[in-house]
Scaffold this motif. Structure first.
Motif, PDB file in Angstrom:
ATOM      1  N   GLU A  62       0.832  -1.204   0.000  1.00  0.00           N
ATOM      2  CA  GLU A  62       0.000   0.000   0.000  1.00  0.00           C
ATOM      3  C   GLU A  62       0.868   1.256   0.000  1.00  0.00           C
ATOM      4  O   GLU A  62       0.578   2.223  -0.709  1.00  0.00           O
ATOM      5  N   VAL A  65       2.195   1.861  -3.565  1.00  0.00           N
ATOM      6  CA  VAL A  65       1.266   2.545  -4.463  1.00  0.00           C
ATOM      7  C   VAL A  65       1.266   4.046  -4.177  1.00  0.00           C
ATOM      8  O   VAL A  65       1.294   4.879  -5.103  1.00  0.00           O
ATOM      9  N   ALA A 240      -4.164   6.796  -3.399  1.00  0.00           N
ATOM     10  CA  ALA A 240      -3.256   7.085  -4.503  1.00  0.00           C
ATOM     11  C   ALA A 240      -3.509   8.478  -5.068  1.00  0.00           C
ATOM     12  O   ALA A 240      -2.568   9.216  -5.392  1.00  0.00           O
ATOM     13  N   PHE A 273       5.204  -4.050  -3.765  1.00  0.00           N
ATOM     14  CA  PHE A 273       3.840  -4.056  -4.287  1.00  0.00           C
ATOM     15  C   PHE A 273       3.661  -5.100  -5.384  1.00  0.00           C
ATOM     16  O   PHE A 273       2.673  -5.838  -5.418  1.00  0.00           O
ATOM     17  N   GLU A 334       3.294  -0.621 -14.036  1.00  0.00           N
ATOM     18  CA  GLU A 334       2.930  -0.407 -12.641  1.00  0.00           C
ATOM     19  C   GLU A 334       1.479   0.008 -12.444  1.00  0.00           C
ATOM     20  O   GLU A 334       0.784  -0.525 -11.561  1.00  0.00           O
ATOM     21  N   VAL A 338      -1.653  -1.588 -10.461  1.00  0.00           N
ATOM     22  CA  VAL A 338      -2.339  -0.850  -9.386  1.00  0.00           C
ATOM     23  C   VAL A 338      -3.851  -0.939  -9.568  1.00  0.00           C
ATOM     24  O   VAL A 338      -4.606  -1.223  -8.628  1.00  0.00           O
TER      25      VAL A 338
END
Length: 428
Positions: A62, A65, A240, A273, A334, A338
């Motif tokens: 977390e 991110v 985010a 992540f 990425e 996410v």
């Protein structure tokens, strides 16, 4: 005993990630697919499932991110975002239409429903800024004329994330139309408010955060980011998005200093992540979705090439630069993970995580190849290496090499370098 097992497990993960990153560096390759494969190996159904450290890895993921989006926001100022939105929005609309629609259609054809369609649309839409920046640097294209076009598309995608993520968060939470509308309104209001404050009072904020002591600067920026991210998540917006807005609000020397200090942390937690995402994907669930993933990767690779070609042509870039722009944009990474990770956590569709993993693995490997070979392959197939009826340009010895475009270009194509490397790196 539990503490000792946790240290052993987590230490082995970090050591393994470091070794994988070193291997990827030697191969001049993105480490993302290796991190995902490591997660598959340590997850349920893998070679060595984790136990004691899984909860800590979840927290680290977390944070990863949040740092990814913070660093993304630090790359751009509010004025840059407003300027790009005004001048390049047609390219952003074409990018969305050509690349998000195939993902949504694929989800509906697989019978996953509208919420999964919105999620998979985001997975196929967003290119990987990190992978693309690395590829352009490796290929020596930072100063090419098509580079500002590529960066503009990436900026618009990043800006769109501030709107897209709250929508996805509301849909995954299963909130009603009224609640979802309130959530989106809060997110848009927050984004607009931050942009206004950053434009009007950005220097004041940066002066408040600024410090000559790296330790104090790191603590203030990191603490502020986590605080805002937590408040945003409490408001059902998205942690985010909160981190992204903090990055936009900071500018100047503060942004540069924070970028330098936070880059190692970002790389560490981002790697965690990717491992965490792999942990929640059963390797046995990937083979059943490999054919849809391959088909979707093939379609969206072509649509990204078309997006880059059209945007570069609109900017007046020559034929070779258009193909290079399209091939460079193919990589996903990425942010696709996410977005898929939000859906996996919400548990809306069991097969979405494996499909997203396979899809990203394919395109993160294919991306550097398309960036390198799309232009020479297209030139060979179309015979458009130079304008018809012209002779090849003969380079005279006294001419400085920097005046020419990339290898294989002709001056008449308009693909030469127009930015200094320093300026281009700053904009990247």
């Amino acid at each position: 005993m539990h503490s000792a097992l946790f240290l052993i497990e987590f230490g082995a993960i970090i050591l393994g990630l470091g070794l994988l990153g070193r291997v990827a560096g030697r191969l001049r390759f993105s480490p993302i697919p290796l991190y995902l494969l490591a997660g598959l190996a340590f997850g349920e159904g893998g070679l060595l499932p984790l136990g004691a450290s899984e909860e800590f890895v979840a927290i680290g993921a977390e944070i990863g991110v949040i740092l990814l989006l913070l660093m993304l926001g630090l790359e751009y100022t509010a004025s840059d975002l407003v300027s790009n939105l005004k001048t390049q929005y047609p390219a952003g609309l074409v990018d969305f239409t050509l690349n998000a629609v195939p993902g949504a259609v694929a989800a509906l054809l697989l019978g996953w429903g509208p919420v999964a369609a919105v999620v998979l649309a985001g997975v196929t839409w967003i290119s990987s800024s990190g992978v693309i920046a690395k590829v352009m640097g490796d290929l020596g294209r930072i100063g090419n004329r098509e580079t500002p076009v590529i960066l503009s598309i990436l900026v618009l995608e990043d800006l769109a994330m501030a709107v897209y993520l709250p929508i996805v968060t509301a849909l995954l939470a299963g909130t009603g139309l009224a609640t979802g509308s309130v959530t989106l309104a809060i997110a848009l209001g927050a984004a607009g408010g931050v942009l206004f404050v950053a434009l009007r009072y950005g220097r004041v904020i940066s002066r408040f955060v600024s410090s000559d002591d790296p330790e104090k600067l790191l603590l203030v920026v990191l603490g502020l980011t986590l605080l805002v991210a937590g408040i945003a998540q409490q408001l059902q917006v998205s942690a985010a998005v909160g981190a992204f807005l903090v990055g936009i609000a900071l500018s100047g020397e503060v942004a540069e200093g924070a970028h330098t200090l936070l880059s190692p942390l970002r790389d560490l937690f981002a790697a965690v992540f990717f491992v965490f995402f792999g942990l929640h994907t059963d390797p046995a669930s990937i083979p059943p979705v490999i054919l849809p993933a391959l088909a979707l990767a093939a379609v969206t690779a072509c649509t990204k090439v078309a997006t880059g070609y059209w945007a570069a042509k609109r900017a007046g870039v020559g034929a070779k630069g258009r193909w290079r722009a399209g091939g460079t944009l193919v990589a996903r990474g990425e942010f696709s993970i996410v977005i898929a990770g939000l859906a996996v956590t919400a548990g809306i569709e069991p097969a979405l995580g494996p499909l997203a993993t396979a899809y990203v693995l394919i395109l993160v490997v294919m991306g550097p190849l398309t960036a390198r070979f799309t232009e020479p392959l297209a030139t060979r197939l179309t015979g458009r290496g130079r304008p018809a009826g012209t002779a090849p340009v003969v380079r005279q010895a006294p001419e400085p090499p920097a005046a020419d475009g990339p290898a294989g270009d002709t001056v008449g194509e308009g693909d030469g370098k127009v930015l200094s490397d320093r300026d281009a790196v700053d904009r990247a």
